[in-house]
Scaffold this active site. Structure first.
Site, PDB file in Angstrom:
ATOM      1  N   CYS A 121       0.876  -1.387   0.011  1.00  0.00           N
ATOM      2  CA  CYS A 121       0.015   0.177   0.098  1.00  0.00           C
ATOM      3  C   CYS A 121       0.924   1.260  -0.018  1.00  0.00           C
ATOM      4  O   CYS A 121       0.663   2.029  -0.983  1.00  0.00           O
ATOM      5  CB  CYS A 121      -0.971   0.003   1.081  1.00  0.00           C
ATOM      6  SG  CYS A 121      -2.364   1.270   1.229  1.00  0.00           S
ATOM      7  N   CYS A 122       2.033   1.261   0.955  1.00  0.00           N
ATOM      8  CA  CYS A 122       2.770   2.452   0.888  1.00  0.00           C
ATOM      9  C   CYS A 122       3.518   2.705  -0.645  1.00  0.00           C
ATOM     10  O   CYS A 122       3.819   3.651  -0.962  1.00  0.00           O
ATOM     11  CB  CYS A 122       3.747   2.365   2.202  1.00  0.00           C
ATOM     12  SG  CYS A 122       3.252   2.558   3.705  1.00  0.00           S
ATOM     13  N   CYS A 204      -0.810   8.652   7.235  1.00  0.00           N
ATOM     14  CA  CYS A 204      -2.371   8.238   6.687  1.00  0.00           C
ATOM     15  C   CYS A 204      -3.107   8.091   7.960  1.00  0.00           C
ATOM     16  O   CYS A 204      -2.787   7.616   8.795  1.00  0.00           O
ATOM     17  CB  CYS A 204      -2.381   7.060   5.806  1.00  0.00           C
ATOM     18  SG  CYS A 204      -1.306   7.523   4.318  1.00  0.00           S
ATOM     19  N   CYS A 207      -3.503   4.714   9.341  1.00  0.00           N
ATOM     20  CA  CYS A 207      -2.140   4.043   9.837  1.00  0.00           C
ATOM     21  C   CYS A 207      -1.513   4.945  11.060  1.00  0.00           C
ATOM     22  O   CYS A 207      -0.275   4.777  11.149  1.00  0.00           O
ATOM     23  CB  CYS A 207      -1.362   4.032   8.578  1.00  0.00           C
ATOM     24  SG  CYS A 207      -1.980   2.687   7.651  1.00  0.00           S
ATOM     25  N   CYS A 232       7.948   4.001   6.162  1.00  0.00           N
ATOM     26  CA  CYS A 232       6.973   3.670   4.959  1.00  0.00           C
ATOM     27  C   CYS A 232       7.956   3.373   3.687  1.00  0.00           C
ATOM     28  O   CYS A 232       7.277   2.974   2.498  1.00  0.00           O
ATOM     29  CB  CYS A 232       6.205   4.725   4.879  1.00  0.00           C
ATOM     30  SG  CYS A 232       6.995   6.281   4.338  1.00  0.00           S
TER      31      CYS A 232
END
Ligand code: SF4
Length: 252
Positions: A121-122, A204, A207, A232
């Site tokens: 995702c990162c 985010c 997170c 990240c």
């Protein structure tokens, strides 16, 4: 040309940054650079840099990674900061096709399920956009500080990011959080209201959580992971633990 670049490189590496003011550091770092870029997350350190750059080195591009999962407060601060300093913050967003692939494979919130899914995702929301933001840059300025976490305790003023083949500058490396806070107060620099609610480090929304007294400043990031090294991927040292993820994210 070649030797000029080389001398410039040496000059920047050898300078004694500890003796310079922030504005002097920035002006010195940027001198002779064709495409210096500062990446801001709108965190408190980054706000100090944005304010200083607008005076000391206004030609530096200021960019942010608009991941699509930021806090409302962060989004509002982008606008507020642009107005306050009369600047444009360039926004880099995730690639739609990569995002759709990620969602199909892991689900939109798949990052809670595994470290690999989180890195993926990162990769899509941050690393690939970062690679675009830094494409063609010859200096990368960041707000990293040694006091932010154990992983960052050895951050230098100047580093070479071998993977991105870029000189990376951390002009706030030696500032403490107290230095940052008093500077912000003294210059009326706008900051994210979440800092006052226990969020020293803001990423985010899904997170990031508030930290408890005594916790590491970055303890609220990806708190469900046990890995002490968690980052990240933006600021992973060469010997970092996630090269394959990084490479695939940046190239993919
Ligand atoms: S911080 Fe969370 S939501 Fe943001 S890119 Fe990384 S895993 Fe995705």
């Amino acid at each position: 040309m070649q030797s000029g670049h080389h001398n410039g490189h040496r000059r920047v590496l050898d300078a004694d940054y500890s003796k310079m003011s922030l504005n002097e550091r920035l002006a010195f770092l940027v001198e002779g650079r064709k495409n210096p870029v500062f990446t801001t997350s709108l965190g408190i350190e980054d706000q100090v840099l944005t304010a200083a750059l607008s005076v000391a080195a206004p030609r530096v591009r200021i960019v942010t990674l608009e991941t699509g999962r930021l806090f409302e407060e962060t989004m509002a601060l982008i606008e507020q900061t642009q107005e306050r300093y009369g600047i444009t913050i360039e926004r880099f967003r995730p690639d739609e096709a990569l995002l759709a692939d990620y969602a199909a494979q892991h689900g939109m919130n798949g990052f809670y399920e595994s470290v690999a899914a989180r890195h993926a995702c990162c990769g899509v929301r941050k690393l690939e956009p970062l690679a675009r933001a830094l494409s063609g840059a010859d200096l990368w300025i960041t707000g990293l500080r040694r006091g932010q976490s154990a992983t960052r305790s050895s951050a230098d003023f100047i580093e070479y990011d071998a993977e991105r083949q870029l000189v990376k500058a951390n002009p706030l490396a030696d500032w403490s959080i107290e230095d940052i806070k008093s500077h912000v107060a003294g210059h009326a620099i706008p900051i994210n209201p979440l800092h006052a609610r226990g969020y020293p480090s803001i990423g985010c929304e899904p997170c990031t959580r508030a930290i408890k007294p005594g916790e590491d400043e970055r303890a609220g990031r990806w708190w469900w992971e046990n890995d002490e090294q968690r980052e990240c991927g933006l600021h992973v040292a060469q010997e970092g633990e996630q090269p394959s993820v990084q490479a695939s994210a940046v190239n993919g």
